[in-house]
Design a protein around this motif. Structure first.
Motif, PDB file in Angstrom:
ATOM      1  N   TYR A  13       0.828  -1.199   0.000  1.00 34.97           N
ATOM      2  CA  TYR A  13       0.000   0.000   0.000  1.00 34.97           C
ATOM      3  C   TYR A  13       0.871   1.260   0.000  1.00 34.97           C
ATOM      4  O   TYR A  13       0.619   2.199  -0.758  1.00 34.97           O
ATOM      5  CB  TYR A  13      -0.933   0.001   1.218  1.00 34.97           C
ATOM      6  N   LEU A  14       1.891   1.262   0.839  1.00 32.88           N
ATOM      7  CA  LEU A  14       2.768   2.432   0.905  1.00 32.88           C
ATOM      8  C   LEU A  14       3.460   2.673  -0.429  1.00 32.88           C
ATOM      9  O   LEU A  14       3.621   3.814  -0.864  1.00 32.88           O
ATOM     10  CB  LEU A  14       3.795   2.271   2.026  1.00 32.88           C
ATOM     11  N   LYS A  15       3.853   1.595  -1.087  1.00 30.79           N
ATOM     12  CA  LYS A  15       4.547   1.706  -2.369  1.00 30.79           C
ATOM     13  C   LYS A  15       3.588   2.118  -3.493  1.00 30.79           C
ATOM     14  O   LYS A  15       3.869   3.042  -4.241  1.00 30.79           O
ATOM     15  CB  LYS A  15       5.212   0.374  -2.698  1.00 30.79           C
ATOM     16  N   SER A  16       2.450   1.446  -3.598  1.00 28.69           N
ATOM     17  CA  SER A  16       1.585   1.650  -4.757  1.00 28.69           C
ATOM     18  C   SER A  16       0.619   2.825  -4.601  1.00 28.69           C
ATOM     19  O   SER A  16       0.319   3.511  -5.575  1.00 28.69           O
ATOM     20  CB  SER A  16       0.789   0.382  -5.054  1.00 28.69           C
ATOM     21  N   ILE A  17       0.144   3.078  -3.415  1.00 28.62           N
ATOM     22  CA  ILE A  17      -0.855   4.135  -3.209  1.00 28.62           C
ATOM     23  C   ILE A  17      -0.214   5.411  -2.664  1.00 28.62           C
ATOM     24  O   ILE A  17      -0.482   6.511  -3.144  1.00 28.62           O
ATOM     25  CB  ILE A  17      -1.980   3.666  -2.253  1.00 28.62           C
ATOM     26  N   LYS A  18       0.649   5.275  -1.675  1.00 31.89           N
ATOM     27  CA  LYS A  18       1.288   6.450  -1.064  1.00 31.89           C
ATOM     28  C   LYS A  18       2.571   6.859  -1.782  1.00 31.89           C
ATOM     29  O   LYS A  18       3.209   7.840  -1.423  1.00 31.89           O
ATOM     30  CB  LYS A  18       1.579   6.189   0.425  1.00 31.89           C
ATOM     31  N   LYS A  19       2.946   6.082  -2.789  1.00 29.50           N
ATOM     32  CA  LYS A  19       4.099   6.394  -3.647  1.00 29.50           C
ATOM     33  C   LYS A  19       5.412   6.528  -2.873  1.00 29.50           C
ATOM     34  O   LYS A  19       6.238   7.401  -3.167  1.00 29.50           O
ATOM     35  CB  LYS A  19       3.853   7.659  -4.472  1.00 29.50           C
ATOM     36  N   CYS A  20       5.602   5.666  -1.890  1.00 28.46           N
ATOM     37  CA  CYS A  20       6.851   5.688  -1.128  1.00 28.46           C
ATOM     38  C   CYS A  20       8.004   5.193  -2.001  1.00 28.46           C
ATOM     39  O   CYS A  20       7.881   4.208  -2.725  1.00 28.46           O
ATOM     40  CB  CYS A  20       6.732   4.827   0.127  1.00 28.46           C
ATOM     41  N   ASP A  21       9.118   5.902  -1.907  1.00 31.90           N
ATOM     42  CA  ASP A  21      10.322   5.533  -2.644  1.00 31.90           C
ATOM     43  C   ASP A  21      11.070   4.412  -1.946  1.00 31.90           C
ATOM     44  O   ASP A  21      11.808   3.660  -2.579  1.00 31.90           O
ATOM     45  CB  ASP A  21      11.256   6.753  -2.749  1.00 31.90           C
TER      46      ASP A  21
END
Length: 162
Positions: A13-21
């Protein structure tokens, strides 16, 4: 410590939705000793927005519970204090710090009522948890390339079944 599938869900979720690097799992507090025994389940960093996400993840299928209701709330409060200490000590360059508790099933009542009183802790539980999974299902259905997370890849497979 081995990464739990629930932690991969949050990382996805953090990677795909919140765009975390950057997303990492089971991070120990620096310094050793008793402090070093505490860990953060999932940390996501979005360098663009200078936002850090610190996530406690409890994937208890039968409902979030540590002993009894009161102990459960107390334990989550303690874990949240560890999140805050880590953020304010290590993540000084991040302007936005988001503290989260992720759990697919938290019985409504005492636990949810008392967890809602923790103003600095965002609850991603029950229907909100399900909504986050559904957001990721949409992304998984639109992509065929490996998205860099085992849970996202599993969703892709499931969404592309024929």
């Amino acid at each position: 410590m081995q990464t739990d599938v629930g932690e991969y869900i949050v990382g996805a979720y953090l990677k795909s939705i919140k765009k975390c690097d950057f997303v990492d799992y089971n991070i120990r507090i620096p310094g050793g000793g008793l402090k070093g025994l505490s860990e953060l389940d999932v940390v996501g960093l979005n360098y663009n927005t200078k936002t850090a996400y610190l996530c406690e993840v409890t994937t208890h299928i039968r409902g979030l519970l540590y002993g009894d209701n009161k102990k459960t709330v107390q334990k989550i409060r303690q874990k949240h204090e560890v999140q805050k200490e880590y953020a304010y000590t290590i993540l000084k360059d991040f302007h936005n710090i988001v503290f989260m508790l992720w759990s697919p099933y938290v019985p409504n009542g005492y636990i949810t009522d008392h967890l809602k009183e923790i103003e600095t802790l965002e609850l991603v539980i029950n229907k909100d948890y399900t909504a986050c999974i559904n957001e990721m299902r949409v992304i998984a259905s639109k992509n065929t390339n490996d998205l860099g997370n085992p849970f996202l890849r599993t969703l892709q497979i499931l969404e592309h079944l024929r």
